[in-house]
Design a protein around this motif. Structure first.
Motif, PDB file in Angstrom:
ATOM      1  N   ALA A   1      -7.873  19.158   6.701  1.00  0.00           N
ATOM      2  CA  ALA A   1      -8.622  17.989   6.215  1.00  0.00           C
ATOM      3  C   ALA A   1      -7.787  16.709   6.419  1.00  0.00           C
ATOM      4  N   LEU A   2      -6.501  16.824   6.152  1.00  0.00           N
ATOM      5  CA  LEU A   2      -5.587  15.672   6.349  1.00  0.00           C
ATOM      6  C   LEU A   2      -5.617  15.232   7.815  1.00  0.00           C
TER       7      LEU A   2
ATOM      8  N   PHE B   1      -7.313  11.786  12.239  1.00  0.00           N
ATOM      9  CA  PHE B   1      -7.956  11.705  13.566  1.00  0.00           C
ATOM     10  C   PHE B   1      -9.060  10.640  13.540  1.00  0.00           C
ATOM     11  N   ASP B   2      -9.894  10.719  12.499  1.00  0.00           N
ATOM     12  CA  ASP B   2     -11.034   9.791  12.398  1.00  0.00           C
ATOM     13  C   ASP B   2     -10.612   8.394  11.958  1.00  0.00           C
ATOM     14  N   GLY B   3      -9.440   8.293  11.315  1.00  0.00           N
ATOM     15  CA  GLY B   3      -9.039   6.993  10.762  1.00  0.00           C
ATOM     16  C   GLY B   3      -9.851   6.666   9.517  1.00  0.00           C
ATOM     17  N   THR B   4     -10.010   7.658   8.642  1.00  0.00           N
ATOM     18  CA  THR B   4     -10.776   7.466   7.404  1.00  0.00           C
ATOM     19  C   THR B   4      -9.859   6.927   6.305  1.00  0.00           C
TER      20      THR B   4
ATOM     21  N   LEU C   1      -0.670   8.788  10.447  1.00  0.00           N
ATOM     22  CA  LEU C   1      -0.550   9.952   9.546  1.00  0.00           C
ATOM     23  C   LEU C   1      -0.204   9.556   8.105  1.00  0.00           C
ATOM     24  N   LEU C   2       0.617   8.500   7.958  1.00  0.00           N
ATOM     25  CA  LEU C   2       1.226   8.225   6.649  1.00  0.00           C
ATOM     26  C   LEU C   2       0.230   8.066   5.489  1.00  0.00           C
TER      27      LEU C   2
ATOM     28  N   ALA D   1      -1.848  10.489   0.457  1.00  0.00           N
ATOM     29  CA  ALA D   1      -2.997  10.930  -0.357  1.00  0.00           C
ATOM     30  C   ALA D   1      -2.901  12.429  -0.644  1.00  0.00           C
ATOM     31  N   TYR D   2      -2.483  13.207   0.342  1.00  0.00           N
ATOM     32  CA  TYR D   2      -2.346  14.664   0.205  1.00  0.00           C
ATOM     33  C   TYR D   2      -1.361  15.012  -0.917  1.00  0.00           C
ATOM     34  N   ASN D   3      -0.270  14.245  -1.009  1.00  0.00           N
ATOM     35  CA  ASN D   3       0.798  14.561  -1.967  1.00  0.00           C
ATOM     36  C   ASN D   3       0.670  13.833  -3.307  1.00  0.00           C
TER      37      ASN D   3
END
Ligand code: NAD
Length: 380
Positions: free
Chosen positions: A358-359, A364-367, A275-276, A281-283
């Motif tokens: 989206a996060l 989930f995909d490991g993008t 998750l990290l 990136a989200y923040n």
């Protein structure tokens, strides 16, 4: 006058310090290779009847501590499990009372520390913790227990250890995969502390140093688990991270990890790792200074480099980067996005369903997150 670093031990030396945790007491921290030999003496400052909580892996370390105690070893608790099942906590409380224990010594990862905390919550006994992973529980007043598959957590100053003894030599046996995932867990505490509303300048300094120490130390420890210098660096970073976890308000990342871990029983440290990078990136646009500090600690430049740099570090260490690989079902993403959108969470970028979905999809995909601002992101 030269400025004194608030993060002792940056030269790799042994140190002793008192770390203040808001709302609780100061924790006496003893750090150094070989510090296990000081555990008996440190514990006897707290009491005279010691109950030692240590799982199977920590048996030899527990033997060494007990050997230095003369008549003060009151008993041993060997039954340690993740997430502290209530039955184990009750059995340990009963044992503490039976043997007349007046201090608890926990040797091990978050699970051993968690069991000692559960006993302290009921009995009020002081705890001395000797951590052997990078999870950070030893520096927090947070307890957790599981009953019938449901985990409850809370804060109580009684469970915060009085003394923590860090001996990097105890961590050389931590397998590379656990080292990597546990280290990413510690980095998550650092990232969220740096944009927490209640982070102090002193703590921020320790945490910024902790990010760099963890990144360097984990690389060395994964390459050679017996490298004591790398282990010392990583554990010193982990102590800053644990201190930050216990002293600040964690945000979206920790809420998501708790939510997913509780609902889908996925491994605690691995979840943090996947998750990290996405949460960073989200923040990034909403907490540019904090994320730029994280990026610099990882050898990158700007806030928007923090997510990709964390992803690259996890991939290099062999830590999880995909929730799918950890076993999350694909149909969980929408359900989790719905729940997350309603969370009461203090976090730099407001939580909106589309953004969190989206996060979660990327995790989930490991993008690998992009180094450019994403759509809908708050700009500085
Ligand atoms: P853990 O304590 O469950 O340890 C994982 C495994 O590694 C165990 O089998 C353990 O015996 C083994 N191990 C530990 N140290 C070792 C070493 N040096 N060498 C070889 N093997 C070793 O895992 P963890 O990630 O440290 O802790 C996870 C638990 O801690 C979870 O229940 C989590 O919720 C809790 N936690 C609580 C807090 C808090 O503040 N309350 C903070 C972080 C984690």
């Amino acid at each position: 006058m030269p400025r004194t670093s608030t993060n002792p031990g940056t030269g790799g030396d042994r140190f002793v310090t008192d770390a203040v945790v808001p709302g609780a007491h100061a924790v006496r921290v003893v750090f150094g290779v070989g510090a296990l030999t000081e555990v008996a003496g440190e514990a006897l400052r707290l009491g005279s009847r010691l109950l030692v909580v240590a799982g199977a892996h920590e048996d030899a370390a527990a033997d060494r501590v007990c050997a230095g105690l003369d008549g003060a070893a009151a008993g041993r608790v060997r039954d340690v499990e993740q997430h502290v099942p209530v039955a184990l906590a009750e059995a340990a409380v009963a044992q503490a009372s039976r043997v007349g224990a007046d201090v608890l010594v926990a040797i091990g990862g978050g699970s051993a520390t968690g069991l000692a905390k559960a006993v302290a919550l009921t009995t009020g006994l002081p705890v001395l913790a000797v951590p052997t992973t990078y999870a950070g529980s030893e520096m927090t007043p947070i307890w957790g227990m599981t009953d019938g598959g449901v985990k409850s957590t809370g804060r109580d100053p009684r469970v915060l250890p009085r003394t923590v003894v860090y001996d990097p030599a105890l961590t050389v046996t931590l397998p590379a995969a656990l080292t990597a995932a546990s280290g990413m867990n510690a980095l998550a505490h650092c990232v969220e502390a740096l944009y927490a509303p209640d982070v102090t300048a002193e703590l921020a300094e320790a945490v910024v140093d902790g990010v760099a120490a963890l990144a360097q130390g984990l690389r060395g420890a994964v390459a050679d688990p017996a490298d004591l210098e790398a282990r010392s660096r990583a554990l010193r970073g982990a102590w800053s991270a644990g201190w930050a976890l216990g002293s600040t308000t964690m945000g979206l990342h920790h809420k998501l990890a708790h939510l997913i871990g509780g609902a889908y029983r996925l491994p605690h440290a691995g979840l943090h790792s996947a998750l990290l990078p996405q949460v960073a990136a989200y923040n990034a646009g909403a907490a540019p200074d904090a994320l730029a500090q994280v990026a610099r600690g990882l050898g990158a430049d700007s806030a928007h480099d923090a997510g990709p740099a964390l992803f690259d570090l996890a991939a290099e260490l062999g830590a999880p980067t995909s929730l799918r690989d950890l076993g999350l079902p694909a149909d969980a993403i929408d359900r989790l996005a719905d729940t997350a959108a309603g969370l009461d969470v203090v976090t730099p970028r407001p939580v909106d369903r589309a953004g969190v979905r989206a996060l979660l999809q990327a995790a989930f995909d490991g993008t690998r997150p992009a180094s450019t601002p994403g759509a809908g992101e708050d700009q500085p």
